[in-house]
Write an enzyme that holds these catalytic residues in place. Structure first.
Site, short mmCIF file in Angstrom:
data_model
loop_
_atom_site.label_atom_id
_atom_site.label_comp_id
_atom_site.label_asym_id
_atom_site.label_seq_id
_atom_site.Cartn_x
_atom_site.Cartn_y
_atom_site.Cartn_z
N ASP A 1 -3.07 2.32 -5.87
CA ASP A 1 -1.94 2.32 -4.92
C ASP A 1 -1.90 1.12 -3.99
O ASP A 1 -1.15 1.12 -3.03
CB ASP A 1 -1.96 3.62 -4.11
CG ASP A 1 -3.05 3.62 -3.06
OD1 ASP A 1 -4.16 3.16 -3.37
OD2 ASP A 1 -2.77 4.05 -1.93
N GLU A 2 -2.67 0.11 -4.28
CA GLU A 2 -2.74 -1.04 -3.38
C GLU A 2 -2.86 -2.32 -4.16
O GLU A 2 -3.58 -2.38 -5.15
CB GLU A 2 -4.04 -0.95 -2.57
CG GLU A 2 -3.94 -0.47 -1.17
CD GLU A 2 -5.30 -0.54 -0.52
OE1 GLU A 2 -5.69 -1.63 -0.07
OE2 GLU A 2 -5.99 0.50 -0.49
N ASP B 1 0.85 -1.19 0.00
CA ASP B 1 0.00 0.00 0.00
C ASP B 1 0.89 1.24 0.00
O ASP B 1 1.64 1.48 0.95
CB ASP B 1 -0.89 -0.04 1.26
CG ASP B 1 -1.93 1.06 1.27
OD1 ASP B 1 -2.00 1.83 0.28
OD2 ASP B 1 -2.67 1.14 2.27
MG LIG Z 1 -2.36 3.93 0.12
#
Ligand SMILES: [Mg+2]
Length: 358
Positions: free
Chosen positions: A107-108, A13
């Site tokens: 983003d993950e 993350d």
């Molecule tokens: Mg994040």
């Protein structure tokens, strides 16, 4: 020794992703509270830098609230073209280690790294290597969680955030889970948490004390899931490619409207669809407008522009132009309008406007 059947899942993350990208690219923003949000009254916060979070600013909070809580915050409109490019770079790093990558957002992602390189690297070693390469190649930090399943890996990545790495080993699951507030479990939102609280269930340990039939009696289908989560059980696989087919939003009117009267709704729906579409790792090529007449006839019109749609305004303009292609009598009334995007493709398969590479 780890049994062979034990999975090794890594959850990566990126830390305050959009805000961190903006701070990276503009030294003036470093160390300052930065809020990434569109302008406007209905806008919500897309990301907040850690400096901004000290003022209580969080993602999904109305931008006006954020402004009130921290008047000195710098507001930056999101640049999803840029974030998607960085996301692509990060995914290329993941691919050096495994093909079993399940992106959750830009983003993950979950990575199944069980037994990769003939077991010569542990999950922790893979996660550490990925974090180092992300920092080296993007100048951004990511947090990593390592665990025997997806649910625990996601909790783990959050544990030492930002710029952290944390492993939940199989033998540590109970010690880790017991004191955990139930709100940390997937699927337990505010409402469920309150409901659990009314039964004096506040921590995972409290749920562990209850039998499966009792949990099912209290929470129906979700009871079984709670029973399993409280034991750290989550068999869901890392699904490498879960492409979104389309993103849409629609509204049914209180009273049926004439075609031109649907315009404000088309504008609002377009903005909403753009907010979702911009966060996808893939790019939507086609815009679809859907209308339902008062006699329940469904009409759709679609358009695929030559270059990828790059802003909310563009999407809105296309959706509005599709309205002009609805050729029914001027008295026709409509009970519903919907806007959607479809035909989602990987970024390297679309033409981007050169001006976007700023
Ligand atoms: Mg994040």
């Amino acid at each position: 020794m780890r049994p062979m059947s034990q999975r090794q899942i890594v959850h990566i993350d990126m830390d305050a992703f959009y805000a961190s990208v903006e701070q990276r690219d503009d030294p003036n923003l470093r160390g300052k509270p930065v809020v990434v949000a569109w302008l406007g009254n209905r806008s919500v916060v897309c990301a907040a830098s850690y400096e901004a979070r000290k003022f209580g600013i969080r993602s999904a909070m109305p931008a006006v609230t954020a402004e009130r809580q921290c008047p000195s915050a710098v507001f930056i409109p999101p640049n999803f073209t840029k974030y998607r490019a960085v996301s692509h770079q990060v995914h290329e790093i993941f691919k050096r280690y495994t093909d079993l990558i399940e992106p959750l957002s830009l983003d993950e992602a979950y990575l199944d790294v069980t037994g990769i390189r003939d077991g010569s690297m542990t999950g922790v070693e893979v996660a550490a290597a990925i974090r180092a390469e992300i920092l080296e190649e993007t100048s951004l930090t990511a947090s990593a969680g390592i665990a025997p399943n997806k649910f625990l890996s996601k909790i783990a990545s959050d544990w030492k955030k930002p710029d952290g790495l944390f492993e939940i080993r199989p033998e540590d699951i109970d010690t880790f889970l017991f004191p955990l507030p139930l709100g940390k479990l997937p699927g337990v939102g505010k409402v469920t948490e309150e409901k659990l609280g009314r039964h004096n269930l506040n921590s995972v340990g409290d749920v562990r004390a209850l039998s499966l039939p009792r949990l099912e009696e209290l929470f129906g289908q979700y009871g079984r899931r709670l029973f399993e989560l409280a034991r750290g059980v989550d068999d869901s696989p890392v699904v490498p490619d879960r492409p979104t087919k389309s993103i849409s939003a629609e509204d049914t009117f209180q009273i049926d409207l004439l075609l031109h009267e649907t315009r404000p709704t088309v504008i609002r729906l377009s903005e909403r669809v753009w907010e979702s579409a911009a966060k996808e790792t893939r790019i939507a090529k086609t815009v679809v407008l859907k209308l339902k007449t008062s006699d329940f006839k469904i009409i759709t019109r679609s358009f695929t522009p030559g270059v990828a749609i790059s802003s909310s305004e563009e999407l809105t303009q296309i959706a509005l132009s599709l309205l002009d292609r609805v050729e029914l009598g001027a008295e026709t009334r409509f009970r519903l309008v919907g806007v959607g995007v479809g035909n989602l493709v990987d970024p390297d398969r679309v033409v981007l406007q050169p001006s976007l590479f700023d």
